[in-house]
Design an enzyme around this catalytic site. Structure first.
Site, PDB file in Angstrom:
ATOM      1  N   ASP A 204       0.846  -1.210   0.000  1.00  0.00           N
ATOM      2  CA  ASP A 204       0.000   0.000   0.000  1.00  0.00           C
ATOM      3  C   ASP A 204       0.881   1.260   0.000  1.00  0.00           C
ATOM      4  O   ASP A 204       0.657   2.189  -0.786  1.00  0.00           O
ATOM      5  CB  ASP A 204      -0.914  -0.032   1.242  1.00  0.00           C
ATOM      6  CG  ASP A 204      -1.710   1.256   1.402  1.00  0.00           C
ATOM      7  OD1 ASP A 204      -2.696   1.422   0.666  1.00  0.00           O
ATOM      8  OD2 ASP A 204      -1.329   2.104   2.238  1.00  0.00           O
TER       9      ASP A 204
ATOM     10  N   LYS B 191       1.408   4.293  -2.956  1.00  0.00           N
ATOM     11  CA  LYS B 191       1.298   5.746  -2.713  1.00  0.00           C
ATOM     12  C   LYS B 191       2.596   6.447  -3.116  1.00  0.00           C
ATOM     13  O   LYS B 191       2.564   7.530  -3.714  1.00  0.00           O
ATOM     14  CB  LYS B 191       0.990   5.997  -1.237  1.00  0.00           C
ATOM     15  CG  LYS B 191      -0.407   5.516  -0.854  1.00  0.00           C
ATOM     16  CD  LYS B 191      -0.586   5.469   0.642  1.00  0.00           C
ATOM     17  CE  LYS B 191      -2.001   5.064   1.019  1.00  0.00           C
ATOM     18  NZ  LYS B 191      -2.121   4.637   2.417  1.00  0.00           N
TER      19      LYS B 191
END
Ligand SMILES: NC(=O)c1ccc[n+]([C@@H]2O[C@H](COP(=O)([O-])OP(=O)(O)OC[C@H]3O[C@@H](n4cnc5c(N)ncnc54)[C@H](OP(=O)(O)O)[C@@H]3O)[C@@H](O)[C@H]2O)c1
Length: 340
Positions: free
Chosen positions: A221, A225
Site C-alpha cells: 500500500d 502511494k
C-alpha cells in the site's frame, strides 16, 4: 455537475454522507450544484437521472447490502460499464478496491469514462500505481481532467500541496510515513512492548487493519502511494514494481526496544531519492517524521527552501471523501462551472 459514484463502501458512503451535509453550503458559497445520478456497487446500481436522494440510497445499502435493492431506483439490468457509458454525467467518481495485479475493475471504469468524455476523480491507487503515465496521457489527449488526491494521505492534501504550493522550487527528495495501519502496529510495539502478531490483532479489532492486511503489512500500500508521488510530483515514471519494498512482518520487539533505548523508533519509511524504497528504518524520536498511531507524515525536501512537513489523518472513509470533494470542486473550477 452530474456525478456517477462507482463503489459504495467506506469511501463511497463517506462521500454520500458528506454530500448530504455539505451540498447546500457548496451551492450557496460557490453556486455549484452537485447531483448524484447513479451509484454502483458490486451487485448492481441505483439510478435516477434527475438526481438520487442520497439518504435513501445510503439506507438501502445499509439495510440490504446493495443499492440495487432500492425499491424505486435499484436495478441489476446493466453492468457498471453500461451505466457509465449510457447515461449523461460530468464526473465519474471511482472508489472501487485497489488491485495491483491488473488495476481492475477501476482501470476499465476510468477508460470507459474517458471513452464517453467524462472527467474522473479516483481514490483507487491501482490504475496509477501500475500505469500512471498511460492513464494521465489518455485524459490529456481527450482534454479531460483526472484527479486522485484521495489515493495518497487520505484527507491530508499531500499531492495538492506539492503541486500547487511548492512551485518554482523543485522538490528534490521525499521521505514519509504513508500507511496508518503499520504505523499503528509499530506504535503499539514501541509504546506497549507488544509483539507484532498481537499488535496486528489489536489493529484488526479496532477496524484499523483489514481482515486481509497483507497489502499494508508487506509495504505494498505504501509503495503504491510512493509510486503516485514519484510520478505526479517528481516526474519519475515508475510503477509499483520499481519500488524496493520491505514490510514490517520481520520487526521484533527486541529491535524496537534496542532502538527505543537509543532515542529512536522503527517506522515504515517511504523514500524517494536516488532509489525509491519502502522499508522499516530507525528515526530519531524527536524528528518531525516520528508521528505515532495512525497518523501519516510527509517531508518534502526542496531545492531553495529546505524542508516542508505535512502531518494528518492518512485514511478513513469520511476523511478520504473530503479529498474527493476537493477534487470535484477543483474540476468544477477548471471547466468553468464555478466562476472565479
Ligand atoms: N478506506 C480508506 O480509508 C481509503 C483511503 C484512501 C484510499 N482508499 C481507496 O479507495 C478505494 C475504496 O476504498 P474503500 O475503503 O471504500 O473500499 P471498500 O469499503 O471495500 O468499498 C469498495 C466498493 O467497491 C465496490 N466494488 C467492488 N468491485 C466492484 C465492481 N466490479 N463494480 C462496482 N463496484 C465494485 C464494492 O461493492 P460492495 O459494496 O457490493 O462490496 C464496495 O462498495 C480503494 O481503492 C482504497 O484503496 C481507501
Amino acid at each position: 455537475l452530474r456525478l456517477i459514484l462507482l463503489g459504495f463502501g467506506n469511501v463511497g458512503q463517506g462521500l454520500g454522507e458528506l454530500l448530504l451535509e455539505k451540498r447546500r453550503e457548496i451551492n450557496r458559497a460557490l453556486g455549484l450544484r452537485l447531483d448524484v445520478v447513479a451509484v454502483v456497487d458490486s451487485k448492481g446500481y441505483a439510478l435516477f437521472e434527475s438526481g438520487l436522494d442520497l439518504s435513501e440510497v445510503l439506507h438501502a445499502k445499509r439495510s440490504f447490502g446493495t443499492v440495487a435493492k432500492h425499491q424505486k431506483w435499484g436495478s441489476t439490468e446493466l453492468d457498471a460499464i453500461e451505466v457509465i457509458e449510457n447515461f449523461d454525467a460530468d464526473i465519474i467518481v471511482e472508489m472501487t478496491p485497489t488491485n495491483i495485479i491488473d488495476g481492475e475493475p477501476g482501470m476499465s471504469f476510468i477508460k470507459s469514462a474517458f471513452r464517453t468524455s467524462k472527467h474522473v476523480v479516483s481514490t483507487n491507487k491501482g490504475p496509477f500505481a501500475l500505469d500512471y503515465k498511460g492513464v494521465i496521457n489518455e485524459a490529456y489527449e481527450k482534454g479531460l481532467n483526472i484527479k486522485f488526491s484521495g489515493t495518497v494521505g487520505g484527507a491530508t492534501p499531500m499531492i495538492d500541496f506539492a503541486k500547487k504550493c511548492v512551485v518554482a522550487n523543485d522538490i528534490i527528495g521525499v521521505e514519509g510515513i504513508l500507511n496508518g495501519t503499520t504505523n499503528y502496529i509499530l506504535t503499539k510495539m514501541h509504546v506497549e512492548g507488544q509483539r507484532f502478531e498481537d499488535a496486528l490483532v489489536d489493529a484488526q479489532k479496532m477496524g484499523i487493519a483489514e481482515a486481509d492486511p497483507s497489502y499494508d503489512i508487506e509495504g505494498i500500500d505504501a509503495a503504491c502511494k510512493l509510486t503516485i508521488i514519484a510520478n505526479s510530483i517528481m516526474n519519475r515514471y515508475v510503477t509499483v514494481h520499481d519500488v524496493e519494498t520491505r514490510g514490517i512482518g520481520g520487526v521484533t520487539p527486541a529491535q524496537i526496544l534496542d532502538a527505543k533505548n537509543r532515542g529512536m523508533a522503527i517506522k515504515l519509511i517511504c523514500e524517494i531519492g536516488e532509489k525509491i524504497s519502502v522499508g522499516p528504518k530507525e528515526v530519531p524520536l524527536n524528528s518531525p517524521l516520528c508521528v505515532h498511531g495512525t497518523l501519516n507524515v510527509i517531508k518534502y525536501s526542496t531545492e531553495l527552501a529546505s524542508d516542508f512537513f505535512l502531518v494528518g489523518a492518512g485514511a478513513g472513509g469520511k476523511e478520504t471523501a473530503t479529498a474527493v470533494l476537493r477534487d470535484i470542486i477543483d474540476i468544477a473550477y477548471k471547466i468553468g462551472e464555478i466562476k472565479v
